[in-house]
Design a protein around this motif. Structure first.
Motif, PDB file in Angstrom:
ATOM      1  N   ALA A   1       0.818  -1.211   0.000  1.00 30.29           N
ATOM      2  CA  ALA A   1       0.000   0.000   0.000  1.00 30.29           C
ATOM      3  C   ALA A   1       0.849   1.257   0.000  1.00 30.29           C
ATOM      4  O   ALA A   1       0.481   2.246  -0.620  1.00 30.29           O
ATOM      5  N   ASP A   2       2.005   1.223   0.687  1.00 30.32           N
ATOM      6  CA  ASP A   2       2.851   2.410   0.736  1.00 30.32           C
ATOM      7  C   ASP A   2       3.346   2.788  -0.647  1.00 30.32           C
ATOM      8  O   ASP A   2       3.346   3.960  -1.016  1.00 30.32           O
ATOM      9  N   GLN A   3       3.786   1.804  -1.419  1.00 32.48           N
ATOM     10  CA  GLN A   3       4.279   2.097  -2.759  1.00 32.48           C
ATOM     11  C   GLN A   3       3.152   2.575  -3.659  1.00 32.48           C
ATOM     12  O   GLN A   3       3.346   3.473  -4.464  1.00 32.48           O
ATOM     13  N   GLY A   4       1.977   2.016  -3.526  1.00 29.48           N
ATOM     14  CA  GLY A   4       0.838   2.455  -4.328  1.00 29.48           C
ATOM     15  C   GLY A   4       0.458   3.887  -4.019  1.00 29.48           C
ATOM     16  O   GLY A   4       0.175   4.670  -4.910  1.00 29.48           O
ATOM     17  N   LYS A   5       0.456   4.250  -2.726  1.00 28.68           N
ATOM     18  CA  LYS A   5       0.127   5.623  -2.351  1.00 28.68           C
ATOM     19  C   LYS A   5       1.211   6.583  -2.825  1.00 28.68           C
ATOM     20  O   LYS A   5       0.905   7.698  -3.256  1.00 28.68           O
ATOM     21  N   ALA A   6       2.471   6.166  -2.777  1.00 30.38           N
ATOM     22  CA  ALA A   6       3.557   7.022  -3.263  1.00 30.38           C
ATOM     23  C   ALA A   6       3.406   7.265  -4.756  1.00 30.38           C
ATOM     24  O   ALA A   6       3.622   8.379  -5.232  1.00 30.38           O
ATOM     25  N   ALA A   7       3.019   6.248  -5.507  1.00 32.92           N
ATOM     26  CA  ALA A   7       2.836   6.414  -6.948  1.00 32.92           C
ATOM     27  C   ALA A   7       1.671   7.346  -7.237  1.00 32.92           C
ATOM     28  O   ALA A   7       1.722   8.139  -8.169  1.00 32.92           O
ATOM     29  N   GLU A   8       0.600   7.268  -6.436  1.00 32.56           N
ATOM     30  CA  GLU A   8      -0.547   8.155  -6.645  1.00 32.56           C
ATOM     31  C   GLU A   8      -0.200   9.597  -6.325  1.00 32.56           C
ATOM     32  O   GLU A   8      -0.753  10.514  -6.913  1.00 32.56           O
ATOM     33  N   SER A   9       0.722   9.828  -5.380  1.00 33.61           N
ATOM     34  CA  SER A   9       1.069  11.193  -5.008  1.00 33.61           C
ATOM     35  C   SER A   9       2.214  11.741  -5.846  1.00 33.61           C
ATOM     36  O   SER A   9       2.515  12.919  -5.753  1.00 33.61           O
ATOM     37  N   ASN A  10       2.854  10.936  -6.678  1.00 31.48           N
ATOM     38  CA  ASN A  10       3.957  11.374  -7.508  1.00 31.48           C
ATOM     39  C   ASN A  10       3.417  12.163  -8.689  1.00 31.48           C
ATOM     40  O   ASN A  10       2.677  11.647  -9.524  1.00 31.48           O
ATOM     41  N   LEU A  11       3.808  13.424  -8.782  1.00 31.79           N
ATOM     42  CA  LEU A  11       3.308  14.284  -9.857  1.00 31.79           C
ATOM     43  C   LEU A  11       3.791  13.817 -11.224  1.00 31.79           C
ATOM     44  O   LEU A  11       3.068  13.972 -12.216  1.00 31.79           O
ATOM     45  N   ASN A  12       4.984  13.253 -11.304  1.00 30.87           N
ATOM     46  CA  ASN A  12       5.483  12.768 -12.589  1.00 30.87           C
ATOM     47  C   ASN A  12       4.623  11.627 -13.115  1.00 30.87           C
ATOM     48  O   ASN A  12       4.303  11.579 -14.305  1.00 30.87           O
ATOM     49  N   VAL A  13       4.254  10.709 -12.238  1.00 32.25           N
ATOM     50  CA  VAL A  13       3.412   9.590 -12.643  1.00 32.25           C
ATOM     51  C   VAL A  13       2.039  10.097 -13.067  1.00 32.25           C
ATOM     52  O   VAL A  13       1.482   9.658 -14.079  1.00 32.25           O
ATOM     53  N   THR A  14       1.501  11.051 -12.319  1.00 30.39           N
ATOM     54  CA  THR A  14       0.199  11.607 -12.656  1.00 30.39           C
ATOM     55  C   THR A  14       0.243  12.339 -13.994  1.00 30.39           C
ATOM     56  O   THR A  14      -0.675  12.208 -14.808  1.00 30.39           O
ATOM     57  N   ALA A  15       1.312  13.094 -14.239  1.00 23.54           N
ATOM     58  CA  ALA A  15       1.446  13.805 -15.522  1.00 23.54           C
ATOM     59  C   ALA A  15       1.585  12.823 -16.679  1.00 23.54           C
ATOM     60  O   ALA A  15       1.005  13.023 -17.753  1.00 23.54           O
ATOM     61  N   ALA A  16       2.342  11.749 -16.467  1.00 20.01           N
ATOM     62  CA  ALA A  16       2.477  10.733 -17.514  1.00 20.01           C
ATOM     63  C   ALA A  16       1.134  10.061 -17.790  1.00 20.01           C
ATOM     64  O   ALA A  16       0.795   9.785 -18.946  1.00 20.01           O
ATOM     65  N   MET A  17       0.361   9.823 -16.748  1.00 19.28           N
ATOM     66  CA  MET A  17      -0.956   9.230 -16.910  1.00 19.28           C
ATOM     67  C   MET A  17      -1.880  10.189 -17.668  1.00 19.28           C
ATOM     68  O   MET A  17      -2.637   9.758 -18.545  1.00 19.28           O
ATOM     69  N   LEU A  18      -1.806  11.463 -17.350  1.00 17.17           N
ATOM     70  CA  LEU A  18      -2.595  12.470 -18.069  1.00 17.17           C
ATOM     71  C   LEU A  18      -2.229  12.469 -19.551  1.00 17.17           C
ATOM     72  O   LEU A  18      -3.098  12.516 -20.418  1.00 17.17           O
ATOM     73  N   HIS A  19      -0.940  12.376 -19.835  1.00 17.95           N
ATOM     74  CA  HIS A  19      -0.476  12.339 -21.225  1.00 17.95           C
ATOM     75  C   HIS A  19      -1.016  11.101 -21.948  1.00 17.95           C
ATOM     76  O   HIS A  19      -1.499  11.191 -23.080  1.00 17.95           O
ATOM     77  N   LEU A  20      -0.947   9.968 -21.284  1.00 18.11           N
ATOM     78  CA  LEU A  20      -1.443   8.721 -21.865  1.00 18.11           C
ATOM     79  C   LEU A  20      -2.946   8.802 -22.152  1.00 18.11           C
ATOM     80  O   LEU A  20      -3.409   8.452 -23.240  1.00 18.11           O
ATOM     81  N   ILE A  21      -3.690   9.293 -21.192  1.00 20.10           N
ATOM     82  CA  ILE A  21      -5.142   9.399 -21.366  1.00 20.10           C
ATOM     83  C   ILE A  21      -5.475  10.392 -22.477  1.00 20.10           C
ATOM     84  O   ILE A  21      -6.394  10.158 -23.273  1.00 20.10           O
ATOM     85  N   ALA A  22      -4.725  11.489 -22.571  1.00 23.17           N
ATOM     86  CA  ALA A  22      -4.963  12.469 -23.640  1.00 23.17           C
ATOM     87  C   ALA A  22      -4.712  11.846 -25.010  1.00 23.17           C
ATOM     88  O   ALA A  22      -5.475  12.084 -25.955  1.00 23.17           O
ATOM     89  N   ASP A  23      -3.654  11.032 -25.122  1.00 21.31           N
ATOM     90  CA  ASP A  23      -3.379  10.358 -26.393  1.00 21.31           C
ATOM     91  C   ASP A  23      -4.510   9.403 -26.771  1.00 21.31           C
ATOM     92  O   ASP A  23      -4.943   9.355 -27.928  1.00 21.31           O
ATOM     93  N   VAL A  24      -4.982   8.644 -25.799  1.00 16.28           N
ATOM     94  CA  VAL A  24      -6.082   7.713 -26.058  1.00 16.28           C
ATOM     95  C   VAL A  24      -7.353   8.487 -26.411  1.00 16.28           C
ATOM     96  O   VAL A  24      -8.069   8.126 -27.360  1.00 16.28           O
ATOM     97  N   LEU A  25      -7.631   9.545 -25.668  1.00 16.41           N
ATOM     98  CA  LEU A  25      -8.815  10.360 -25.939  1.00 16.41           C
ATOM     99  C   LEU A  25      -8.752  10.961 -27.336  1.00 16.41           C
ATOM    100  O   LEU A  25      -9.760  10.999 -28.049  1.00 16.41           O
ATOM    101  N   ARG A  26      -7.587  11.408 -27.757  1.00 16.03           N
ATOM    102  CA  ARG A  26      -7.442  11.969 -29.108  1.00 16.03           C
ATOM    103  C   ARG A  26      -7.760  10.903 -30.158  1.00 16.03           C
ATOM    104  O   ARG A  26      -8.466  11.162 -31.134  1.00 16.03           O
ATOM    105  N   GLY A  27      -7.241   9.693 -29.964  1.00 13.15           N
ATOM    106  CA  GLY A  27      -7.534   8.614 -30.906  1.00 13.15           C
ATOM    107  C   GLY A  27      -9.015   8.278 -30.972  1.00 13.15           C
ATOM    108  O   GLY A  27      -9.577   8.073 -32.051  1.00 13.15           O
ATOM    109  N   VAL A  28      -9.657   8.253 -29.808  1.00 16.59           N
ATOM    110  CA  VAL A  28     -11.088   7.927 -29.761  1.00 16.59           C
ATOM    111  C   VAL A  28     -11.912   9.027 -30.424  1.00 16.59           C
ATOM    112  O   VAL A  28     -12.833   8.734 -31.199  1.00 16.59           O
TER     113      VAL A  28
END
Length: 135
Positions: free
Chosen positions: A45-72
């Motif tokens: 759980a600690d590693q999962g919470k750290a990943a959720e609070s990491n801004l780099n991971v969140t920004a990468a996820m935003l980028h991924l979702i934006a790419d998928v949304l653009r394709g859709v």
């Protein structure tokens, strides 16, 4: 855990995305407690919470979702164009781009907000430590 579904918390957007890109996953990672082995073993759980609070991971996820949304959005526009429901191809592409841009803008505002909150917390904690250290 009742919140765990496929190895991720279904209540968070990262958990939902995990379930979409990793269907059927029953491994223990990204915040779920409990068993699980395989390549994801040892993550808690600690590693999962750290990943959720990491801004780099969140920004990468935003980028991924934006790419998928653009394709859709482009796929939907293409289907509408082929069905002769949209005549102006340039306008359809512009609308798709604006939808994705609005999503990215909202996500970016959320990231900047989290960054400011984190910076304020760090400054407050440093000031409190400095006050304790001073005689």
């Amino acid at each position: 855990d009742a919140d765990c579904a496929g190895g991720a918390r279904a209540s968070s957007w990262t958990g939902l995305l995990h379930m979409l890109v990793h269907p059927g996953c029953s491994e223990s990672h990204s915040g779920c407690s409990g068993g699980g082995g395989g390549r994801h073993a040892g993550r808690g759980a600690d590693q999962g919470k750290a990943a959720e609070s990491n801004l780099n991971v969140t920004a990468a996820m935003l980028h991924l979702i934006a790419d998928v949304l653009r394709g859709v959005t482009i796929l939907v526009a293409a289907v509408l164009i082929e069905a002769n429901l949209v005549q102006d191809v340039g306008k359809a592409d512009a609308v798709c781009a604006l939808v994705v841009a609005a999503f990215v803008a909202m996500g970016s505002v959320a990231l900047v907000h989290r960054m400011c909150v984190g910076a304020a917390a760090a400054v407050t904690a440093a000031a409190a430590e400095g006050a304790k250290a001073s005689p």
